[in-house]
Write an enzyme that holds these catalytic residues in place. Structure first.
Site, PDB file in Angstrom:
ATOM      1  N   HIS A 216      92.075 -29.603  92.289  1.00  0.00           N
ATOM      2  CA  HIS A 216      92.631 -30.622  91.380  1.00  0.00           C
ATOM      3  C   HIS A 216      91.972 -31.953  91.716  1.00  0.00           C
ATOM      4  O   HIS A 216      92.518 -32.780  92.429  1.00  0.00           O
ATOM      5  CB  HIS A 216      94.152 -30.696  91.548  1.00  0.00           C
ATOM      6  CG  HIS A 216      94.827 -31.496  90.479  1.00  0.00           C
ATOM      7  ND1 HIS A 216      96.087 -31.182  90.000  1.00  0.00           N
ATOM      8  CD2 HIS A 216      94.451 -32.600  89.787  1.00  0.00           C
ATOM      9  CE1 HIS A 216      96.444 -32.056  89.081  1.00  0.00           C
ATOM     10  NE2 HIS A 216      95.455 -32.937  88.941  1.00  0.00           N
ATOM     11  N   HIS A 218      89.606 -34.926  89.605  1.00  0.00           N
ATOM     12  CA  HIS A 218      88.953 -35.441  88.397  1.00  0.00           C
ATOM     13  C   HIS A 218      87.743 -36.253  88.845  1.00  0.00           C
ATOM     14  O   HIS A 218      87.888 -37.246  89.545  1.00  0.00           O
ATOM     15  CB  HIS A 218      89.921 -36.324  87.605  1.00  0.00           C
ATOM     16  CG  HIS A 218      91.132 -35.593  87.137  1.00  0.00           C
ATOM     17  ND1 HIS A 218      91.223 -34.997  85.900  1.00  0.00           N
ATOM     18  CD2 HIS A 218      92.330 -35.364  87.760  1.00  0.00           C
ATOM     19  CE1 HIS A 218      92.421 -34.430  85.770  1.00  0.00           C
ATOM     20  NE2 HIS A 218      93.107 -34.635  86.884  1.00  0.00           N
ATOM     21  N   HIS A 403      97.566 -29.182  83.254  1.00  0.00           N
ATOM     22  CA  HIS A 403      98.461 -30.135  83.919  1.00  0.00           C
ATOM     23  C   HIS A 403      99.854 -29.986  83.313  1.00  0.00           C
ATOM     24  O   HIS A 403     100.026 -30.112  82.101  1.00  0.00           O
ATOM     25  CB  HIS A 403      97.981 -31.569  83.691  1.00  0.00           C
ATOM     26  CG  HIS A 403      96.816 -31.973  84.537  1.00  0.00           C
ATOM     27  ND1 HIS A 403      95.650 -31.242  84.610  1.00  0.00           N
ATOM     28  CD2 HIS A 403      96.638 -33.046  85.355  1.00  0.00           C
ATOM     29  CE1 HIS A 403      94.808 -31.846  85.429  1.00  0.00           C
ATOM     30  NE2 HIS A 403      95.377 -32.953  85.897  1.00  0.00           N
ATOM     31  N   GLU A 406     104.403 -32.642  85.991  1.00  0.00           N
ATOM     32  CA  GLU A 406     104.302 -33.864  86.794  1.00  0.00           C
ATOM     33  C   GLU A 406     105.351 -34.859  86.296  1.00  0.00           C
ATOM     34  O   GLU A 406     106.223 -35.282  87.032  1.00  0.00           O
ATOM     35  CB  GLU A 406     102.907 -34.471  86.687  1.00  0.00           C
ATOM     36  CG  GLU A 406     102.739 -35.756  87.497  1.00  0.00           C
ATOM     37  CD  GLU A 406     101.381 -36.393  87.298  1.00  0.00           C
ATOM     38  OE1 GLU A 406     101.001 -37.219  88.148  1.00  0.00           O
ATOM     39  OE2 GLU A 406     100.698 -36.089  86.289  1.00  0.00           O
ATOM     40  N   ASP A 485      93.458 -35.322  93.427  1.00  0.00           N
ATOM     41  CA  ASP A 485      93.653 -35.784  92.055  1.00  0.00           C
ATOM     42  C   ASP A 485      92.612 -36.830  91.661  1.00  0.00           C
ATOM     43  O   ASP A 485      91.544 -36.488  91.177  1.00  0.00           O
ATOM     44  CB  ASP A 485      95.081 -36.315  91.884  1.00  0.00           C
ATOM     45  CG  ASP A 485      95.542 -36.334  90.430  1.00  0.00           C
ATOM     46  OD1 ASP A 485      94.742 -35.990  89.549  1.00  0.00           O
ATOM     47  OD2 ASP A 485      96.705 -36.685  90.176  1.00  0.00           O
ATOM     48  N   ASP A 486      92.941 -38.116  91.836  1.00  0.00           N
ATOM     49  CA  ASP A 486      92.033 -39.232  91.508  1.00  0.00           C
ATOM     50  C   ASP A 486      91.961 -40.146  92.727  1.00  0.00           C
ATOM     51  O   ASP A 486      92.567 -41.230  92.739  1.00  0.00           O
ATOM     52  CB  ASP A 486      92.547 -39.997  90.289  1.00  0.00           C
ATOM     53  CG  ASP A 486      92.625 -39.121  89.056  1.00  0.00           C
ATOM     54  OD1 ASP A 486      91.586 -38.940  88.400  1.00  0.00           O
ATOM     55  OD2 ASP A 486      93.734 -38.630  88.750  1.00  0.00           O
TER      56      ASP A 486
END
Length: 549
Positions: A216, A218, A403, A406, A485-486
């Site tokens: 996961h 990006h 996704h 969340e 994630d980011d």
């Protein structure tokens, strides 16, 4: 009538105690007693005393009025204001004292007036003439007018007092809100720092040694502010100066996202600097270079084609650039990788269908191995995108993920897995709210890609990683991996997330072995690559045998 205030009694005040005051206002500090004096020349004169606490503490004050022989005439405790008139029975100095002994630190601002009626009202003659009748009538009118003016003056003082108190209350409330907000921020920073600090150095080294798989991530979310501003200069791109002023200001803003949509506003705008193939290659390589020392061995990387084609950047530029950077990274660091396209949920379904069709040639060539869905979850239930996943199956996308859970509820995770038939769920956090759903995920061997630090930064777990459902998932037997994630936006790459989880839960080596092996088994790489990473895991466990974390 004569009004006697602070100015008239200046000499007497100096003999008593210094105070900060002007005309009819004085500031009384904590534990201070301050007195003012007025002289009475004749027995029977009327003395008026008015006061009002304008600010400080609970707007209250202790006070006392004494005659020249120090006998108490009137007094009060913790009063906010008062208005009194009494008859003087002695000639001399009368004292009017305020005491702020009840306060430990609050000073009080007090308005006050002292009035002595030193001109007795004349008595009309027993047999008035026409002139004396007119004079008496005029004097009576003057006295009535004086009384009315005094009443108006008192009313004005009352409303001024009310206004001052309200203003003071608002200011105090503002400071309290600021103080508690600051305290909350300090606590959150302290907790976050503490999570890292309480993770011993040898535990960090153990976590670093584990062969990790990231599922996961990006790639656009690895665009660090320094690279962003470098690309701004390279392409002479103009970004909103209110959002992108300096590297330091941007990093600070990244630490204060209110929610997912707040983050997405920055995430989507920053991509404007990714223009040519070399930009995407540099971005991909920079990510692998950064995580090479974190122990990462395999990455399955998301990218958002719609965010680039919508700006006029071709798919060929995006995919070719990313693949070049990843190939260079594999050569340099030995990290294998795959690309997964994501359509964005906030755009119409019709546009997602077009994006999937446009990606088909890259799927057929093996450059892209799967389909995911990201962006805002609000008002976008998984069932809305059933046609998109049906098309992906028709076009033979090998792998599917989404996704979900969340911001959306547990039922949206159920929709993703049961209704859409997608057996990898990115985030899936809210699944923990439904234990029956967790049992279903175990039966289906569903795989979750969790992002602990992302959850903290986006207010899913605002108090810290310890709010994550990871222990419950382990107890239930739900398989998951830990991801970043980011990371450029959320302050932590993959090792940072491992460390944060260890600081929150203190797992033993056996538990970390299970988490790591589940990540390897849940990867979409070849069985041969999985075997290599599993063998590496066994080597690490053997090397750390007998060492407690």
């Amino acid at each position: 009538m004569v009004w006697i205030g602070f100015t008239a009694a200046l000499g007497l005040l100096a003999a008593a105690q210094r105070v900060t005051a002007s005309a009819l206002t004085t500031t009384i500090t904590a534990n201070e007693r301050t007195c003012f004096y007025a002289a009475v020349d004749k027995v029977g004169e009327k003395v008026g005393f008015y006061f009002a606490v304008q600010s400080g503490g609970s707007f209250d004050i202790d006070w006392v009025v004494t005659d020249p022989s120090d006998t108490i005439i009137i007094e009060g405790e913790r009063d906010r204001q008062g208005d009194y008139i009494f008859t003087a029975h002695q000639v001399g100095e009368y004292s009017f004292c305020f005491s702020n002994d009840m306060s430990s630190f609050s000073e009080k601002l007090v308005d006050f007036d002292i009035m002595v009626e030193s001109e007795p009202r004349p008595v009309a003659p027993a047999k008035p003439t026409a002139l004396t009748e007119q004079t008496s009538s005029l004097e009576e009118s003057i006295y009535k007018l004086s009384g009315s003016l005094s009443s108006i003056q008192r009313t004005q003082k009352y409303f001024r007092t009310r206004e001052n108190r309200n203003v003071s209350t608002v200011r105090n409330t503002e400071w309290r809100i600021f103080f508690f907000s600051l305290l909350e921020c300090v606590m959150m920073v302290t907790m976050s720092a503490g999570q890292v600090w309480i993770c011993p150095a040898h535990a960090v080294e153990f976590l670093r040694a584990l062969p990790k798989c990231e599922h996961h991530i990006h790639i656009e979310g690895t665009l660090e502010p320094a690279m962003l501003f470098s690309l701004v200069e390279k392409h002479k791109v103009t970004l909103d100066p209110a959002m992108y002023s300096t590297i330091e200001a941007l990093e600070e803003r990244y630490r204060n996202f209110a929610n997912l949509d707040d983050f997405l506003a920055y995430f989507n705008k920053a991509m404007d600097v990714l223009i040519d193939e070399s930009d995407f290659a540099a971005l991909a390589f920079a990510y692998l270079e950064r995580v090479a020392t974190d122990g990462l061995k395999h990455a399955e990387i998301f990218f958002d084609p719609q965010a680039h084609t919508g700006r006029g950047v071709s798919l060929d530029v995006v995919v070719k650039g990313l693949k070049k950077g990843l190939a260079k990274g594999q050569t340099a660091f030995g990290i294998t990788s795959d690309l997964i396209m994501c359509f964005v949920k906030h755009l119409p379904v019709s546009e997602a269908l077009v994006a999937v069709r446009d990606m088909a040639p890259f799927v057929q060539s093996g450059e892209v191995i799967g389909l995911g869905a990201d962006s805002s979850e609000v008002n976008n239930p998984p069932s809305k995108f059933a046609d998109v996943y049906d098309l992906a199956r028709e076009l033979e996308f090998p792998r599917l993920t989404m996704h979900s859970g969340e911001e959306g509820p547990a039922d949206w995770v159920r929709q993703t897995v049961v209704d859409l038939g997608v057996n990898r769920v990115d985030h899936g956090f809210r699944a923990a709210d439904d234990h029956d759903l967790l049992d279903e995920l175990v039966r289906r061997d569903t795989f979750l890609t969790l992002c602990p630090l992302s959850n903290v930064r986006l207010q899913v777990t605002p108090e810290g990683v310890h709010q994550s459902p990871i222990p419950l998932l382990l107890e239930k037997g739900v398989k998951f991996s830990i991801n970043s994630d980011d990371p450029a936006y959320f302050g932590g790459y993959i090792l940072d997330n491992y460390v944060a989880v260890h600081a929150a839960f203190g797992f033993d080596k056996a538990t970390w072995r299970q988490i790591c092996q589940n990540g390897i088994d849940g990867s979409w790489c070849s069985d041969e690559r999985k075997s290599e990473m599993s063998a590496h895991l066994e080597e690490v466990m053997t090397a750390w045998e007998g060492t407690e974390l």
